[in-house]
Design a protein around this motif. Structure first.
Motif, PDB file in Angstrom:
ATOM      1  N   VAL A   1      -2.386  13.485  10.012  1.00 50.47           N
ATOM      2  CA  VAL A   1      -1.338  13.828   9.049  1.00 50.47           C
ATOM      3  C   VAL A   1      -1.513  15.273   8.593  1.00 50.47           C
ATOM      4  O   VAL A   1      -2.535  15.900   8.856  1.00 50.47           O
ATOM      5  N   ASP A   2      -0.511  15.789   7.893  1.00 54.64           N
ATOM      6  CA  ASP A   2      -0.561  17.171   7.420  1.00 54.64           C
ATOM      7  C   ASP A   2      -1.586  17.383   6.315  1.00 54.64           C
ATOM      8  O   ASP A   2      -2.230  18.418   6.251  1.00 54.64           O
ATOM      9  N   ASP A   3      -1.712  16.411   5.432  1.00 56.82           N
ATOM     10  CA  ASP A   3      -2.566  16.583   4.264  1.00 56.82           C
ATOM     11  C   ASP A   3      -3.139  15.228   3.850  1.00 56.82           C
ATOM     12  O   ASP A   3      -2.435  14.220   3.893  1.00 56.82           O
ATOM     13  N   VAL A   4      -4.403  15.236   3.446  1.00 55.43           N
ATOM     14  CA  VAL A   4      -5.060  14.012   2.970  1.00 55.43           C
ATOM     15  C   VAL A   4      -5.691  14.310   1.607  1.00 55.43           C
ATOM     16  O   VAL A   4      -6.897  14.495   1.495  1.00 55.43           O
ATOM     17  N   PRO A   5      -4.866  14.364   0.568  1.00 53.57           N
ATOM     18  CA  PRO A   5      -5.429  14.654  -0.756  1.00 53.57           C
ATOM     19  C   PRO A   5      -6.142  13.433  -1.336  1.00 53.57           C
ATOM     20  O   PRO A   5      -5.612  12.330  -1.310  1.00 53.57           O
ATOM     21  N   ASP A   6      -7.351  13.634  -1.789  1.00 55.65           N
ATOM     22  CA  ASP A   6      -8.118  12.582  -2.471  1.00 55.65           C
ATOM     23  C   ASP A   6      -8.178  11.277  -1.680  1.00 55.65           C
ATOM     24  O   ASP A   6      -8.076  10.196  -2.255  1.00 55.65           O
ATOM     25  N   ALA A   7      -8.338  11.362  -0.373  1.00 59.59           N
ATOM     26  CA  ALA A   7      -8.319  10.146   0.433  1.00 59.59           C
ATOM     27  C   ALA A   7      -9.641   9.886   1.145  1.00 59.59           C
ATOM     28  O   ALA A   7      -9.687   9.112   2.089  1.00 59.59           O
ATOM     29  N   ALA A   8     -10.700  10.514   0.701  1.00 59.04           N
ATOM     30  CA  ALA A   8     -11.990  10.283   1.344  1.00 59.04           C
ATOM     31  C   ALA A   8     -12.432   8.853   1.104  1.00 59.04           C
ATOM     32  O   ALA A   8     -12.233   8.296   0.034  1.00 59.04           O
ATOM     33  N   GLY A   9     -12.999   8.237   2.124  1.00 60.67           N
ATOM     34  CA  GLY A   9     -13.515   6.886   1.966  1.00 60.67           C
ATOM     35  C   GLY A   9     -12.956   5.921   2.985  1.00 60.67           C
ATOM     36  O   GLY A   9     -12.383   6.295   3.998  1.00 60.67           O
ATOM     37  N   TYR A  10     -13.113   4.673   2.687  1.00 55.60           N
ATOM     38  CA  TYR A  10     -12.741   3.576   3.571  1.00 55.60           C
ATOM     39  C   TYR A  10     -11.331   3.108   3.236  1.00 55.60           C
ATOM     40  O   TYR A  10     -11.019   2.890   2.069  1.00 55.60           O
ATOM     41  N   HIS A  11     -10.477   2.930   4.252  1.00 53.01           N
ATOM     42  CA  HIS A  11      -9.095   2.527   4.031  1.00 53.01           C
ATOM     43  C   HIS A  11      -8.789   1.218   4.750  1.00 53.01           C
ATOM     44  O   HIS A  11      -9.234   1.013   5.877  1.00 53.01           O
ATOM     45  N   THR A  12      -8.004   0.370   4.108  1.00 58.37           N
ATOM     46  CA  THR A  12      -7.469  -0.820   4.757  1.00 58.37           C
ATOM     47  C   THR A  12      -6.000  -0.956   4.374  1.00 58.37           C
ATOM     48  O   THR A  12      -5.585  -0.515   3.302  1.00 58.37           O
ATOM     49  N   ASP A  13      -5.229  -1.572   5.273  1.00 53.34           N
ATOM     50  CA  ASP A  13      -3.824  -1.804   4.962  1.00 53.34           C
ATOM     51  C   ASP A  13      -3.682  -3.112   4.173  1.00 53.34           C
ATOM     52  O   ASP A  13      -4.675  -3.739   3.794  1.00 53.34           O
ATOM     53  N   GLU A  14      -2.447  -3.543   3.957  1.00 56.11           N
ATOM     54  CA  GLU A  14      -2.193  -4.749   3.159  1.00 56.11           C
ATOM     55  C   GLU A  14      -2.750  -6.026   3.791  1.00 56.11           C
ATOM     56  O   GLU A  14      -2.903  -7.035   3.111  1.00 56.11           O
ATOM     57  N   ASN A  15      -3.071  -5.976   5.093  1.00 57.59           N
ATOM     58  CA  ASN A  15      -3.640  -7.133   5.783  1.00 57.59           C
ATOM     59  C   ASN A  15      -5.147  -7.030   5.976  1.00 57.59           C
ATOM     60  O   ASN A  15      -5.738  -7.819   6.703  1.00 57.59           O
ATOM     61  N   GLY A  16      -5.770  -6.022   5.361  1.00 57.78           N
ATOM     62  CA  GLY A  16      -7.212  -5.842   5.499  1.00 57.78           C
ATOM     63  C   GLY A  16      -7.626  -5.125   6.773  1.00 57.78           C
ATOM     64  O   GLY A  16      -8.803  -5.060   7.096  1.00 57.78           O
ATOM     65  N   GLN A  17      -6.662  -4.581   7.507  1.00 52.97           N
ATOM     66  CA  GLN A  17      -6.927  -3.871   8.760  1.00 52.97           C
ATOM     67  C   GLN A  17      -7.398  -2.447   8.448  1.00 52.97           C
ATOM     68  O   GLN A  17      -6.734  -1.726   7.708  1.00 52.97           O
ATOM     69  N   PRO A  18      -8.539  -2.021   9.004  1.00 51.47           N
ATOM     70  CA  PRO A  18      -8.995  -0.651   8.738  1.00 51.47           C
ATOM     71  C   PRO A  18      -8.109   0.399   9.412  1.00 51.47           C
ATOM     72  O   PRO A  18      -7.514   0.146  10.453  1.00 51.47           O
ATOM     73  N   PHE A  19      -8.030   1.575   8.782  1.00 54.93           N
ATOM     74  CA  PHE A  19      -7.347   2.715   9.386  1.00 54.93           C
ATOM     75  C   PHE A  19      -7.980   3.994   8.860  1.00 54.93           C
ATOM     76  O   PHE A  19      -8.702   3.980   7.862  1.00 54.93           O
ATOM     77  N   SER A  20      -7.708   5.092   9.568  1.00 54.02           N
ATOM     78  CA  SER A  20      -8.264   6.379   9.182  1.00 54.02           C
ATOM     79  C   SER A  20      -7.155   7.411   9.084  1.00 54.02           C
ATOM     80  O   SER A  20      -6.250   7.438   9.914  1.00 54.02           O
ATOM     81  N   LEU A  21      -7.233   8.263   8.057  1.00 54.69           N
ATOM     82  CA  LEU A  21      -6.326   9.398   7.913  1.00 54.69           C
ATOM     83  C   LEU A  21      -7.105  10.663   8.253  1.00 54.69           C
ATOM     84  O   LEU A  21      -8.179  10.894   7.710  1.00 54.69           O
ATOM     85  N   ILE A  22      -6.560  11.456   9.163  1.00 58.94           N
ATOM     86  CA  ILE A  22      -7.214  12.661   9.642  1.00 58.94           C
ATOM     87  C   ILE A  22      -6.307  13.839   9.328  1.00 58.94           C
ATOM     88  O   ILE A  22      -5.171  13.894   9.786  1.00 58.94           O
ATOM     89  N   GLU A  23      -6.829  14.792   8.555  1.00 59.86           N
ATOM     90  CA  GLU A  23      -6.013  15.949   8.168  1.00 59.86           C
ATOM     91  C   GLU A  23      -5.974  16.964   9.308  1.00 59.86           C
ATOM     92  O   GLU A  23      -6.999  17.402   9.811  1.00 59.86           O
ATOM     93  N   PHE A  24      -4.748  17.350   9.700  1.00 58.86           N
ATOM     94  CA  PHE A  24      -4.558  18.354  10.739  1.00 58.86           C
ATOM     95  C   PHE A  24      -4.928  19.732  10.221  1.00 58.86           C
ATOM     96  O   PHE A  24      -4.650  20.082   9.076  1.00 58.86           O
ATOM     97  N   SER A  25      -5.601  20.503  11.073  1.00 64.64           N
ATOM     98  CA  SER A  25      -5.826  21.920  10.785  1.00 64.64           C
ATOM     99  C   SER A  25      -5.884  22.658  12.127  1.00 64.64           C
ATOM    100  O   SER A  25      -6.079  22.048  13.170  1.00 64.64           O
TER     101      SER A  25
END
Length: 92
Positions: free
Chosen positions: A66-90
């Motif tokens: 994605v373009d920007d990941v403000p304050d998103a450091a850490g572990y992410h899961t969606d509404e079903n408990g599925q893990p995902f990662s956000l990677i900031e483009f540079s």
């Protein structure tokens, strides 16, 4: 042994990354996962490139560029408990 399936997808706003680039990065990540990660952690994974998040099959763990990941450091899961990662483009 279970195989974790990872899906690399670009969701940048101005198409900063084209499908060819995503495919090349997915191949490099696959090589690293097989050569470096699996032997050390005993975890097998596949890394596949997809054009759109909607194309990712159920069961894959999305790696979303994605373009920007403000304050998103850490572990992410969606509404079903599925893990995902956000990677900031540079450029680097």
């Amino acid at each position: 042994m279970l195989i974790n399936q990872l899906a690399l997808v670009s969701e940048t706003k101005i198409n900063k990354i084209n499908p060819s680039q995503i495919t090349r990065v997915a191949a490099a990540l696959q090589k690293q996962a097989t050569r470096d990660f699996a032997p050390l952690w005993q975890v097998n994974a596949t890394v596949d490139a997809f054009d759109r998040l909607e194309d990712v099959p159920v069961g894959y763990w999305p790696l979303i560029v994605v373009d920007d990941v403000p304050d998103a450091a850490g572990y992410h899961t969606d509404e079903n408990g599925q893990p995902f990662s956000l990677i900031e483009f540079s450029d680097s």
